[in-house]
Design a protein around this motif. Structure first.
Motif, PDB file in Angstrom:
ATOM      1  N   GLN A  73      15.844  49.888  41.658  1.00 56.09           N
ATOM      2  CA  GLN A  73      15.055  48.910  40.920  1.00 56.09           C
ATOM      3  C   GLN A  73      15.750  48.631  39.606  1.00 56.09           C
ATOM      4  OE1 GLN A  73      10.836  49.529  40.686  1.00 56.09           O
ATOM      5  NE2 GLN A  73      10.511  47.632  39.568  1.00 56.09           N
ATOM      6  N   ASP A  74      16.125  47.373  39.417  1.00 57.45           N
ATOM      7  CA  ASP A  74      16.860  46.920  38.240  1.00 57.45           C
ATOM      8  C   ASP A  74      16.059  45.767  37.653  1.00 57.45           C
ATOM      9  OD1 ASP A  74      18.675  46.139  36.349  1.00 57.45           O
ATOM     10  OD2 ASP A  74      20.397  46.001  37.700  1.00 57.45           O
ATOM     11  N   GLY A  75      15.315  46.029  36.566  1.00 58.51           N
ATOM     12  CA  GLY A  75      14.391  45.020  36.058  1.00 58.51           C
ATOM     13  C   GLY A  75      13.234  44.871  37.041  1.00 58.51           C
ATOM     14  N   GLY A  76      12.955  43.631  37.443  1.00 55.50           N
ATOM     15  CA  GLY A  76      11.864  43.399  38.387  1.00 55.50           C
ATOM     16  C   GLY A  76      12.309  43.318  39.834  1.00 55.50           C
ATOM     17  N   LYS A  77      13.612  43.471  40.091  1.00 52.50           N
ATOM     18  CA  LYS A  77      14.101  43.328  41.468  1.00 52.50           C
ATOM     19  C   LYS A  77      14.425  44.684  42.101  1.00 52.50           C
ATOM     20  CE  LYS A  77      19.004  42.704  40.253  1.00 52.50           C
ATOM     21  NZ  LYS A  77      20.188  41.864  40.348  1.00 52.50           N
ATOM     22  N   LYS A  78      14.266  44.745  43.423  1.00 55.23           N
ATOM     23  CA  LYS A  78      14.560  45.963  44.172  1.00 55.23           C
ATOM     24  C   LYS A  78      15.597  45.655  45.251  1.00 55.23           C
ATOM     25  CE  LYS A  78      10.007  48.127  43.609  1.00 55.23           C
ATOM     26  NZ  LYS A  78       8.798  48.626  44.316  1.00 55.23           N
ATOM     27  N   ILE A  79      16.546  46.584  45.408  1.00 52.78           N
ATOM     28  CA  ILE A  79      17.601  46.447  46.416  1.00 52.78           C
ATOM     29  C   ILE A  79      17.707  47.775  47.152  1.00 52.78           C
ATOM     30  CG2 ILE A  79      20.026  45.770  46.824  1.00 52.78           C
ATOM     31  CD1 ILE A  79      20.080  44.924  43.812  1.00 52.78           C
ATOM     32  N   ASN A  80      17.872  47.721  48.466  1.00 54.51           N
ATOM     33  CA  ASN A  80      18.073  48.939  49.245  1.00 54.51           C
ATOM     34  C   ASN A  80      19.539  49.095  49.644  1.00 54.51           C
ATOM     35  OD1 ASN A  80      15.386  49.449  49.075  1.00 54.51           O
ATOM     36  ND2 ASN A  80      14.946  49.350  51.255  1.00 54.51           N
TER      37      ASN A  80
END
Length: 248
Positions: A73-80
C-alpha cells in the motif's frame, strides 16, 4: 551536549538505549534488502519510511498475505506482488536512499480506521518535562497513514478516540496515564543528546490490546493540529511554551 542529527533513525537508536522504553519501540532497521526480508518474514507486515521526512510522505506498507503474495500500500493505492524479485525492485525504486523499515503495529481503530496520537511534551528552561496536550489522528478511508492532509483524516481528542475504539473504555484513564508516562520517559531519554530542545511532539499509538508504542519523535511538530480540537485552550497552552519555533 553531543551534537547529533535529528533523523528518525538516530532518535530511534537513542531511545533503544533505554531499558524502560524497549517494550514501547517497534523494531526498526536501516532499509536494506536483507533487513526488509528478515522483518517481513518475522512480522508479516512492515512500514518503510524516509528517515528524514515529515508528514507521512513516502510511507509504504508491505503485508505478507499468503506464502508468496505481498500486498503493497503506497498512499491510497494497493498493488500485489507474487515474485520477491519484483517486490524488491519496486521497493528499491520507490524508497530510494535513506529509509528505515519498521515493524507494523496493528493500530487500534475508530470505525475500522487506524488512529495514532500526538503527545506534546514541553519544558521551560531549568524545569522538568510535562505533557501539555494530546490529540488523536484518525486515518482517512482507505489510508494507512494518519497524516490529516494526505489521507483526509480527522483530528479528535484522545478521549474521544478511545471511547469509540475497540479498546475497553473503562481503562481509558489508565491508558492515557500510561501514554503520558512513556512520552515523558522518551523526552528524558533524548534530552541528554538534544539539550537545546524544549518541545517534542511524540507520535504514539495503542495497538489492539492497548499496549503503548512510540512511532517517532518530532522536535518541530505542527502545533496548528491542536486548533482542530474543540478545546482551544490546549493549543494556547502549547503555544505559550514554544514561541518562535520552526514548524514541520
Amino acid at each position: 551536549m553531543t551534537s547529533l542529527n535529528t533523523s528518525k533513525w538516530t532518535k530511534y537508536k537513542l531511545l533503544r538505549k533505554s531499558a524502560k522504553l524497549k517494550a514501547n519501540l517497534p523494531e526498526t532497521a536501516w532499509l536494506r534488502e536483507s533487513s526488509f526480508w528478515r522483518m517481513i518474514n518475522k512480522y508479516r507486515q512492515v512500514i518503510i519510511k524516509p528517515t528524514g521526512s515529515y508528514g507521512g510522505n513516502g510511507v509504504i506498507r508491505i503485508k505478507k498475505i499468503a506464502p508468496h503474495t505481498y500486498e503493497v500500500q503506497d498512499g491510497g493505492k494497493k498493488i500485489n506482488f507474487t515474485e520477491q524479485t519484483k517486490l524488491s525492485a519496486y521497493i528499491k525504486k520507490q524508497a530510494g536512499k535513506n529509509n528505515i523499515v519498521q515493524q507494523r503495529i496493528p493500530l487500534a481503530t475508530v470505525s475500522g480506521r487506524p488512529f495514532d496520537l500526538r503527545v506534546m511534551v514541553q519544558r521551560r528552561p531549568n524545569s522538568p518535562w510535562q505533557v501539555t496536550g494530546k490529540l488523536a489522528k484518525i486515518a482517512g478511508k482507505g489510508f494507512i497513514v494518519t497524516n490529516i492532509r494526505m489521507s483526509n483524516g480527522k483530528v479528535v481528542s484522545a478521549e474521544h478516540a478511545l471511547k469509540h475504539s475497540e479498546l475497553n473504555t473503562k481503562r481509558a484513564a489508565d491508558l492515557l496515564s500510561q501514554l503520558d508516562k512513556v512520552a515523558l520517559q522518551a523526552a528524558n531519554q533524548l534530552m541528554s543528546s538534544y539539550g537545546w530542545v524544549r518541545t517534542m511532539g511524540v507520535d504514539m499509538a495503542f495497538d489492539k490490546q492497548g499496549n503503548v508504542w512510540i512511532i517517532e519523535v518530532n522536535f518541530a511538530p505542527m502545533l496548528e493540529l491542536f486548533l482542530k480540537l474543540k478545546d482551544k485552550s490546549i493549543y494556547h497552552k502549547i503555544k505559550s511554551f514554544s514561541q518562535n519555533r520552526t514548524k514541520k
